[in-house]
Design a protein around this motif. Structure first.
Motif, PDB file in Angstrom:
ATOM      1  N   THR A  70      -2.823   2.536  -3.976  1.00 28.22           N
ATOM      2  CA  THR A  70      -1.469   1.979  -4.015  1.00 28.22           C
ATOM      3  C   THR A  70      -0.663   2.461  -2.822  1.00 28.22           C
ATOM      4  O   THR A  70      -0.014   1.662  -2.123  1.00 28.22           O
ATOM      5  CB  THR A  70      -0.746   2.384  -5.317  1.00 28.22           C
TER       6      THR A  70
ATOM      7  N   ALA B 258      -1.765   0.796   0.388  1.00 30.49           N
ATOM      8  CA  ALA B 258      -1.306  -0.588   0.489  1.00 30.49           C
ATOM      9  C   ALA B 258       0.174  -0.651   0.861  1.00 30.49           C
ATOM     10  O   ALA B 258       0.593  -1.470   1.691  1.00 30.49           O
ATOM     11  CB  ALA B 258      -1.553  -1.321  -0.829  1.00 30.49           C
ATOM     12  N   LEU B 259       0.982   0.210   0.247  1.00 30.42           N
ATOM     13  CA  LEU B 259       2.414   0.231   0.575  1.00 30.42           C
ATOM     14  C   LEU B 259       2.628   0.612   2.031  1.00 30.42           C
ATOM     15  O   LEU B 259       3.455   0.006   2.732  1.00 30.42           O
ATOM     16  CB  LEU B 259       3.138   1.220  -0.343  1.00 30.42           C
TER      17      LEU B 259
ATOM     18  N   HIS C 192      -6.351  -1.492  -7.094  1.00 32.01           N
ATOM     19  CA  HIS C 192      -5.352  -0.872  -6.221  1.00 32.01           C
ATOM     20  C   HIS C 192      -4.221  -0.221  -7.009  1.00 32.01           C
ATOM     21  O   HIS C 192      -3.782   0.883  -6.672  1.00 32.01           O
ATOM     22  CB  HIS C 192      -4.794  -1.906  -5.239  1.00 32.01           C
TER      23      HIS C 192
ATOM     24  N   GLU D 125       3.487  -7.771  -3.902  1.00 31.47           N
ATOM     25  CA  GLU D 125       2.649  -8.548  -2.989  1.00 31.47           C
ATOM     26  C   GLU D 125       1.663  -7.648  -2.247  1.00 31.47           C
ATOM     27  O   GLU D 125       0.516  -8.030  -2.002  1.00 31.47           O
ATOM     28  CB  GLU D 125       3.525  -9.301  -1.988  1.00 31.47           C
ATOM     29  N   ALA D 126       2.088  -6.435  -1.910  1.00 35.09           N
ATOM     30  CA  ALA D 126       1.235  -5.514  -1.154  1.00 35.09           C
ATOM     31  C   ALA D 126      -0.049  -5.189  -1.913  1.00 35.09           C
ATOM     32  O   ALA D 126      -1.107  -5.007  -1.303  1.00 35.09           O
ATOM     33  CB  ALA D 126       1.995  -4.234  -0.832  1.00 35.09           C
TER      34      ALA D 126
ATOM     35  N   ARG E 158       0.487   0.242   4.536  1.00 35.24           N
ATOM     36  CA  ARG E 158       0.003  -0.841   5.401  1.00 35.24           C
ATOM     37  C   ARG E 158       1.059  -1.917   5.568  1.00 35.24           C
ATOM     38  O   ARG E 158       1.148  -2.550   6.625  1.00 35.24           O
ATOM     39  CB  ARG E 158      -1.265  -1.475   4.824  1.00 35.24           C
ATOM     40  N   HIS E 159       1.838  -2.139   4.536  1.00 36.73           N
ATOM     41  CA  HIS E 159       2.869  -3.181   4.586  1.00 36.73           C
ATOM     42  C   HIS E 159       4.222  -2.642   5.044  1.00 36.73           C
ATOM     43  O   HIS E 159       5.231  -3.355   4.982  1.00 36.73           O
ATOM     44  CB  HIS E 159       2.997  -3.848   3.213  1.00 36.73           C
ATOM     45  N   GLY E 160       4.248  -1.399   5.484  1.00 31.61           N
ATOM     46  CA  GLY E 160       5.469  -0.832   6.041  1.00 31.61           C
ATOM     47  C   GLY E 160       6.572  -0.598   5.028  1.00 31.61           C
ATOM     48  O   GLY E 160       7.756  -0.586   5.400  1.00 31.61           O
ATOM     49  N   LEU E 161       6.211  -0.359   3.767  1.00 24.29           N
ATOM     50  CA  LEU E 161       7.224  -0.170   2.731  1.00 24.29           C
ATOM     51  C   LEU E 161       7.533   1.317   2.566  1.00 24.29           C
ATOM     52  O   LEU E 161       6.654   2.170   2.709  1.00 24.29           O
ATOM     53  CB  LEU E 161       6.730  -0.744   1.410  1.00 24.29           C
TER      54      LEU E 161
ATOM     55  N   ALA F 284       8.002  -7.231  -2.404  1.00 26.33           N
ATOM     56  CA  ALA F 284       7.088  -6.835  -1.327  1.00 26.33           C
ATOM     57  C   ALA F 284       6.038  -5.857  -1.839  1.00 26.33           C
ATOM     58  O   ALA F 284       4.871  -5.915  -1.435  1.00 26.33           O
ATOM     59  CB  ALA F 284       7.872  -6.227  -0.172  1.00 26.33           C
ATOM     60  N   ALA F 285       6.438  -4.953  -2.741  1.00 27.89           N
ATOM     61  CA  ALA F 285       5.491  -3.983  -3.291  1.00 27.89           C
ATOM     62  C   ALA F 285       4.440  -4.679  -4.155  1.00 27.89           C
ATOM     63  O   ALA F 285       3.243  -4.362  -4.078  1.00 27.89           O
ATOM     64  CB  ALA F 285       6.238  -2.932  -4.099  1.00 27.89           C
TER      65      ALA F 285
END
Length: 286
Positions: free
Chosen positions: A95, A98-99, A88, A230-231, A101-104, A227-228
């Motif tokens: 990348t 993924a960011l 990823h 972890e994502a 998807r996690h709302g970042l 959070a990034a």
């Protein structure tokens, strides 16, 4: 700590500043390890020679790092970072996905499967924009496109490249920022600190001559970096963040085999190498 060298393996084809620091930190803790060059690694019948219980993956090449991690995990090893995290982080689109998807917060991004579709995607994102290779580091082949005419020229060149993967277009809006970005070091779910990377080029990579300076870490930056990491599932991460004129933070990338020479130089210590050594020992003891 006394351990068998078979318990812990450092995987790297190039022993650079970072690998030397990590090895030295392990030795200071009395931890034995085996150094393994992935260019000698092979798999037969699902069995990997020299597979340790815990493997630190420092291979610089993305594909070799990813396949090595996959093979070692299949053989039962714990790999840091995992094959999933390596995959990823090494692919810019994965990348970004993924960011998102996690709302970042991350720049507007498009993936186009042909250069022709890439031109339409850029029109939707808006100019100025940036075209980047899906896999790559140190700012290489990252191209700033201020307008449609430049985009046409760049995409014509891309269409002529022989590798099919090169024809897949990854594009992002160019987010206005100061002459610096931020690199946050994360190890084992902890923020170790951050640096400003400042340079004359719009690409503020240390490999391109940017200078690292200490950056204060507030709660917002720390939470965003954690959070990034972890994502994408990374135990060890260098999270690249930019800050606009109003102080809003945006995540650009997450690096899994992070280089930290500039970070340690800015902070006058060996904190990243020490934290990585502690993380590996903890995993080897569990």
């Amino acid at each position: 700590m006394n351990s068998s060298a078979r318990d812990l393996v450092v995987l790297a084809s190039r022993v650079r500043y970072e690998e030397k620091r990590i090895m030295a930190a392990l030795e200071r803790r009395g931890c034995r390890y085996e150094y393994l060059d992935p260019r000698t690694l092979f798999v037969t019948g699902g069995t990997v020679r020299h597979a340790g219980r815990v493997v630190l993956n420092r291979e610089v090449g993305h594909y070799r790092a990813w396949y090595a991690a996959e093979a070692l995990e299949q053989a039962g090893a714990t790999v840091v970072n995992t094959a999933t995290a390596t995959h990823h982080c090494g692919d810019k689109w994965l990348t970004s996905a993924a960011l998102l998807r996690h709302g970042l917060p991350t720049p507007r991004t498009a993936l186009a499967l042909t250069p022709e579709a890439g031109l339409e995607a850029l029109a939707e994102i808006g100019y100025p924009a940036v075209i980047k290779p899906l896999v790559g580091s140190w700012g290489r082949l990252v191209t700033r496109v201020p307008d449609e005419a430049t985009a046409v020229a760049v995409l014509e060149h891309v269409a002529a490249l022989p590798a099919p993967q090169s024809h897949v277009i990854y594009a992002q809006e160019l987010v206005p920022k100061a002459d610096r970005d931020i690199r946050v070091a994360v190890v084992g779910g902890q923020v170790l600190g951050a640096t400003y990377r400042r340079g004359g080029d719009w690409r503020t990579n240390v490999a391109r001559g940017a200078v690292s300076e200490p950056c204060p870490v507030g709660d917002g930056l720390a939470k965003l970096a954690l959070a990034a990491a972890e994502a994408v599932g990374a135990d060890i991460a260098g999270v690249d963040v930019i800050e606009d004129s109003e102080g809003r933070l945006t995540v650009l990338e997450v690096n899994d085999r992070v280089e930290f020479r500039g970070f340690e130089s800015a902070h006058g210590g060996t904190g990243v190498a020490e934290a990585i050594a502690d993380l590996l020992i903890t995993k080897a003891e569990t």
